[in-house]
Write a protein that holds these residues in place. Structure first.
Motif, PDB file in Angstrom:
ATOM      1  N   THR A  63       0.813  -1.221   0.000  1.00  0.00           N
ATOM      2  CA  THR A  63       0.000   0.000   0.000  1.00  0.00           C
ATOM      3  C   THR A  63       0.842   1.264   0.000  1.00  0.00           C
ATOM      4  OG1 THR A  63      -1.708   1.244   1.193  1.00  0.00           O
ATOM      5  CG2 THR A  63      -0.253  -0.123   2.539  1.00  0.00           C
ATOM      6  N   LEU A  64       0.340   2.277  -0.705  1.00  0.00           N
ATOM      7  CA  LEU A  64       0.921   3.627  -0.639  1.00  0.00           C
ATOM      8  C   LEU A  64      -0.133   4.586  -0.073  1.00  0.00           C
ATOM      9  CD1 LEU A  64       2.668   3.611  -4.165  1.00  0.00           C
ATOM     10  CD2 LEU A  64       3.827   3.514  -1.963  1.00  0.00           C
ATOM     11  N   HIS A  65      -1.085   4.048   0.651  1.00  0.00           N
ATOM     12  CA  HIS A  65      -2.186   4.821   1.259  1.00  0.00           C
ATOM     13  C   HIS A  65      -3.076   5.463   0.208  1.00  0.00           C
ATOM     14  CE1 HIS A  65      -0.494   3.901   5.088  1.00  0.00           C
ATOM     15  NE2 HIS A  65       0.684   4.247   4.607  1.00  0.00           N
ATOM     16  N   GLU A  66      -3.566   4.613  -0.665  1.00  0.00           N
ATOM     17  CA  GLU A  66      -4.434   5.029  -1.753  1.00  0.00           C
ATOM     18  C   GLU A  66      -5.890   5.114  -1.296  1.00  0.00           C
ATOM     19  OE1 GLU A  66      -2.145   2.298  -1.930  1.00  0.00           O
ATOM     20  OE2 GLU A  66      -3.591   1.519  -0.513  1.00  0.00           O
ATOM     21  N   GLY A  67      -6.672   5.846  -2.079  1.00  0.00           N
ATOM     22  CA  GLY A  67      -8.086   6.029  -1.704  1.00  0.00           C
ATOM     23  C   GLY A  67      -8.215   7.135  -0.674  1.00  0.00           C
ATOM     24  N   GLY A  68      -9.403   7.252  -0.086  1.00  0.00           N
ATOM     25  CA  GLY A  68      -9.639   8.332   0.864  1.00  0.00           C
ATOM     26  C   GLY A  68      -9.579   9.687   0.159  1.00  0.00           C
ATOM     27  N   GLY A  91      -7.835  12.104  -8.773  1.00  0.00           N
ATOM     28  CA  GLY A  91      -6.488  12.619  -9.040  1.00  0.00           C
ATOM     29  C   GLY A  91      -5.687  12.798  -7.762  1.00  0.00           C
ATOM     30  N   MET A  92      -6.342  12.727  -6.613  1.00  0.00           N
ATOM     31  CA  MET A  92      -5.662  12.926  -5.329  1.00  0.00           C
ATOM     32  C   MET A  92      -5.065  11.637  -4.759  1.00  0.00           C
ATOM     33  SD  MET A  92      -5.965  16.136  -4.921  1.00  0.00           S
ATOM     34  CE  MET A  92      -5.875  16.663  -3.218  1.00  0.00           C
ATOM     35  N   ASN A  93      -4.995  10.610  -5.557  1.00  0.00           N
ATOM     36  CA  ASN A  93      -4.338   9.362  -5.138  1.00  0.00           C
ATOM     37  C   ASN A  93      -2.816   9.488  -5.227  1.00  0.00           C
ATOM     38  OD1 ASN A  93      -6.082   6.987  -4.411  1.00  0.00           O
ATOM     39  ND2 ASN A  93      -7.210   7.740  -6.202  1.00  0.00           N
ATOM     40  N   PRO A  94      -2.064   8.532  -4.615  1.00  0.00           N
ATOM     41  CA  PRO A  94      -0.603   8.657  -4.554  1.00  0.00           C
ATOM     42  C   PRO A  94       0.084   8.937  -5.891  1.00  0.00           C
ATOM     43  CG  PRO A  94      -1.301   6.814  -3.213  1.00  0.00           C
ATOM     44  CD  PRO A  94      -2.533   7.334  -3.888  1.00  0.00           C
ATOM     45  N   THR A  95      -0.287   8.243  -6.970  1.00  0.00           N
ATOM     46  CA  THR A  95       0.361   8.560  -8.252  1.00  0.00           C
ATOM     47  C   THR A  95      -0.545   9.429  -9.118  1.00  0.00           C
ATOM     48  OG1 THR A  95      -0.360   6.688  -9.660  1.00  0.00           O
ATOM     49  CG2 THR A  95       1.522   6.284  -8.183  1.00  0.00           C
ATOM     50  N   GLY A  96      -1.629   9.930  -8.542  1.00  0.00           N
ATOM     51  CA  GLY A  96      -2.447  10.914  -9.248  1.00  0.00           C
ATOM     52  C   GLY A  96      -3.574  10.359 -10.099  1.00  0.00           C
ATOM     53  N   SER A  97      -3.940   9.094  -9.891  1.00  0.00           N
ATOM     54  CA  SER A  97      -5.129   8.585 -10.595  1.00  0.00           C
ATOM     55  C   SER A  97      -5.758   7.438  -9.807  1.00  0.00           C
ATOM     56  CB  SER A  97      -4.797   8.110 -12.018  1.00  0.00           C
ATOM     57  OG  SER A  97      -4.357   6.760 -12.006  1.00  0.00           O
ATOM     58  N   PHE A  98      -6.996   7.087 -10.232  1.00  0.00           N
ATOM     59  CA  PHE A  98      -7.744   5.994  -9.577  1.00  0.00           C
ATOM     60  C   PHE A  98      -7.067   4.646  -9.733  1.00  0.00           C
ATOM     61  CE2 PHE A  98      -9.535   3.683 -13.215  1.00  0.00           C
ATOM     62  CZ  PHE A  98      -9.304   4.584 -14.253  1.00  0.00           C
ATOM     63  N   LYS A  99      -6.100   4.558 -10.639  1.00  0.00           N
ATOM     64  CA  LYS A  99      -5.450   3.262 -10.887  1.00  0.00           C
ATOM     65  C   LYS A  99      -4.755   2.742  -9.634  1.00  0.00           C
ATOM     66  CE  LYS A  99      -6.236   3.723 -15.355  1.00  0.00           C
ATOM     67  NZ  LYS A  99      -7.025   2.874 -16.210  1.00  0.00           N
ATOM     68  N   ASP A 100      -4.391   3.643  -8.735  1.00  0.00           N
ATOM     69  CA  ASP A 100      -3.714   3.217  -7.504  1.00  0.00           C
ATOM     70  C   ASP A 100      -4.601   2.287  -6.669  1.00  0.00           C
ATOM     71  OD1 ASP A 100      -1.621   4.790  -8.289  1.00  0.00           O
ATOM     72  OD2 ASP A 100      -2.168   6.490  -7.013  1.00  0.00           O
ATOM     73  N   PHE A 207     -17.888   2.678  -2.394  1.00  0.00           N
ATOM     74  CA  PHE A 207     -18.048   2.618  -0.932  1.00  0.00           C
ATOM     75  C   PHE A 207     -17.746   3.981  -0.310  1.00  0.00           C
ATOM     76  CE2 PHE A 207     -16.403  -2.082  -1.157  1.00  0.00           C
ATOM     77  CZ  PHE A 207     -17.522  -2.429  -1.874  1.00  0.00           C
ATOM     78  N   GLU A 208     -16.670   4.591  -0.792  1.00  0.00           N
ATOM     79  CA  GLU A 208     -16.287   5.901  -0.229  1.00  0.00           C
ATOM     80  C   GLU A 208     -17.329   6.978  -0.520  1.00  0.00           C
ATOM     81  OE1 GLU A 208     -12.369   7.379  -1.257  1.00  0.00           O
ATOM     82  OE2 GLU A 208     -11.491   5.604  -0.323  1.00  0.00           O
ATOM     83  N   VAL A 209     -17.834   6.975  -1.747  1.00  0.00           N
ATOM     84  CA  VAL A 209     -18.859   7.974  -2.094  1.00  0.00           C
ATOM     85  C   VAL A 209     -20.039   7.827  -1.129  1.00  0.00           C
ATOM     86  CG1 VAL A 209     -20.622   8.552  -3.825  1.00  0.00           C
ATOM     87  CG2 VAL A 209     -18.233   8.295  -4.524  1.00  0.00           C
TER      88      VAL A 209
END
Ligand code: F0G
Length: 395
Positions: A63-68, A91-100, A207-209
């Motif tokens: 994990t790189l603390h993705e999501g949230g 875009g606020m994920n660790p590498t800047g996209s939902f792919k994380d 889930f987050e939404v």
């Protein structure tokens, strides 16, 4: 306890089987013994808060603390467009996209399966995420890219995180076909969205939404479609909560493609088989895809929720990108802005009702594609380095 389920013929495969599709050719999805419950969700915001409904069984997560990611109330944009819009900014994920979200689960599962090398074809963001999670997991990553068609920020990320980058004189669809063939020959494990485990991470957007909206189900969720994995994943997230009785309605899943790469929109309008675009073209290079592999899952997501799909021009999506940036302070890449451009179009067409609550998923960060941002937003003012010259420029 989880297993792989074929969405076409219902065949079941063990979760230790590193396969992507069924013997019948159908796409696979992960199914669980456990029924999700709100009481099981614990820990800080992020993908692993939902580990009770994720497929990792023995391995630790990479994990790189993705999501949230934030869910913004886009009040000014809502007033301007004429419908209530919230923006889930991936875009606020660790590498800047939902792919994380997908890679934290996909790479963790690869480690659990004993895989020694991972790979993907990519329009850019998948490659950046795979490279970063590959580095975190200490597993080699290979990336096939369509030469000259990937935004600069994404190439820089993938290189910096140490992936092996191979640029092909072809488009994304050709890159993906070759990656899949080489995976069959045993070269590596594929972490494109054909991989059912990767999509499990992405379902956590739903889930987050819901948590961020206090368990109120939005009327509609709108997002860009490229290879059609993310819309399928988010739909699956809502569907799992719906079947568990956590929510009692489903949002209308709504996909937006760029006009020059819109085979799914065509197939939904005309019915019947999807006709791939041989030479897809759009400034939204992230979704420059002519033959979306997850189309069958996306069609289910849209039809089962009374959703829809539409396409927007490059001009419309660039205009929406500027509006998000300048009205709301939300910096997204061109592909992500198709969500807002699509809402505007569907509202004008009378498909979206002005009383709806809409969540737009903005999938990637503005800095992914600095060239597109400069093209959409105008030029700097250049002056002499004097007090007077700057005063004149301000006038
Ligand atoms: N938005 C962005 C910013 C993307 O990078 C992608 C896909 C999509 C939307 C579409 O998502 O494929 O699940 O329908 N990018 C892939 C890549 C193809 O290689 O980075 P999808």
């Amino acid at each position: 306890m989880s297993w792989l389920h074929c969405i076409e013929c219902g065949e079941r495969y063990s979760s230790n089987d590193p396969r992507y599709t069924c013997e019948c050719g159908g796409l696979l999805e992960v199914r669980y013994e456990e029924v999700p419950s709100r009481a099981d969700f614990s820990g800080p915001p992020g993908v692993w808060r939902y580990s009770s409904v994720l497929p990792l069984e023995t391995a630790d997560s990479v994990t790189l603390h993705e999501g949230g990611t934030p869910l913004y109330d886009a009040d000014k944009l809502s007033d301007e467009i004429g419908v209530e819009i919230h923006v889930k900014h991936e875009g606020m994920n660790p590498t800047g996209s939902f792919k994380d979200r997908g890679m934290t689960v996909g790479v963790s599962k690869a480690i659990e399966l004993g895989i020694e090398r991972v790979a993907c074809a990519s329009t850019g963001n998948t490659s950046a995420a795979l490279a970063a999670y590959g580095a975190a997991a200490d597993i080699p990553a290979v990336v096939l890219l369509p030469q000259g068609k990937v935004a600069m920020g994404k190439v820089a990320q993938a290189l910096m995180h140490g992936a092996q980058l191979i640029e092909l004189d072809g488009n994304f669809d050709e890159c993906l076909r070759i990656v899949r063939d080489l995976a069959e020959e045993g070269f590596f494990y594929v972490l494109n969205s054909i991989n059912p485990y990767r999509l499990e991470g992405q379902k956590t957007i739903a889930f987050e939404v819901l948590e961020q909206m206090n368990w109120e189900v939005p009327d509609r969720v709108v997002l860009p479609i490229g290879n059609a994995g993310n819309i399928s994943a988010i739909y699956k997230g809502f569907r799992e909560f719906y079947h568990a009785g956590i929510i009692d309605e489903m949002p209308m899943m709504t996909g937006v493609q760029a006009e020059g790469a819109s085979p799914l929109v065509g197939a939904l309008q005309k019915g019947g088989k999807l006709k791939p675009f041989e030479s897809p073209e759009t400034k939204a290079t992230a979704i420059r895809i002519g033959d979306p592999v997850n189309a069958p899952k996306a069609r289910e997501a849209i039809s089962e929720t009374d959703g829809t799909a539409t396409s927007v021009t490059d001009e419309e999506l660039m205009d929406a990108q500027v509006k998000l940036a300048q009205r709301e302070g939300i910096g997204v890449e061109p592909a992500s802005a198709t969500s807002v451009a699509g809402v505007k179009k569907l509202l004008n067409d009378g498909v979206i009702d002005s009383t709806e609550t809409v969540v737009c998923v903005t999938t990637g960060h503005l800095l992914k594609d600095p060239d597109a941002a400069l093209e959409a937003s105008g030029d700097t003012i250049k002056t002499d380095a004097t007090h007077e010259a700057v005063r004149q420029a301000l006038d």
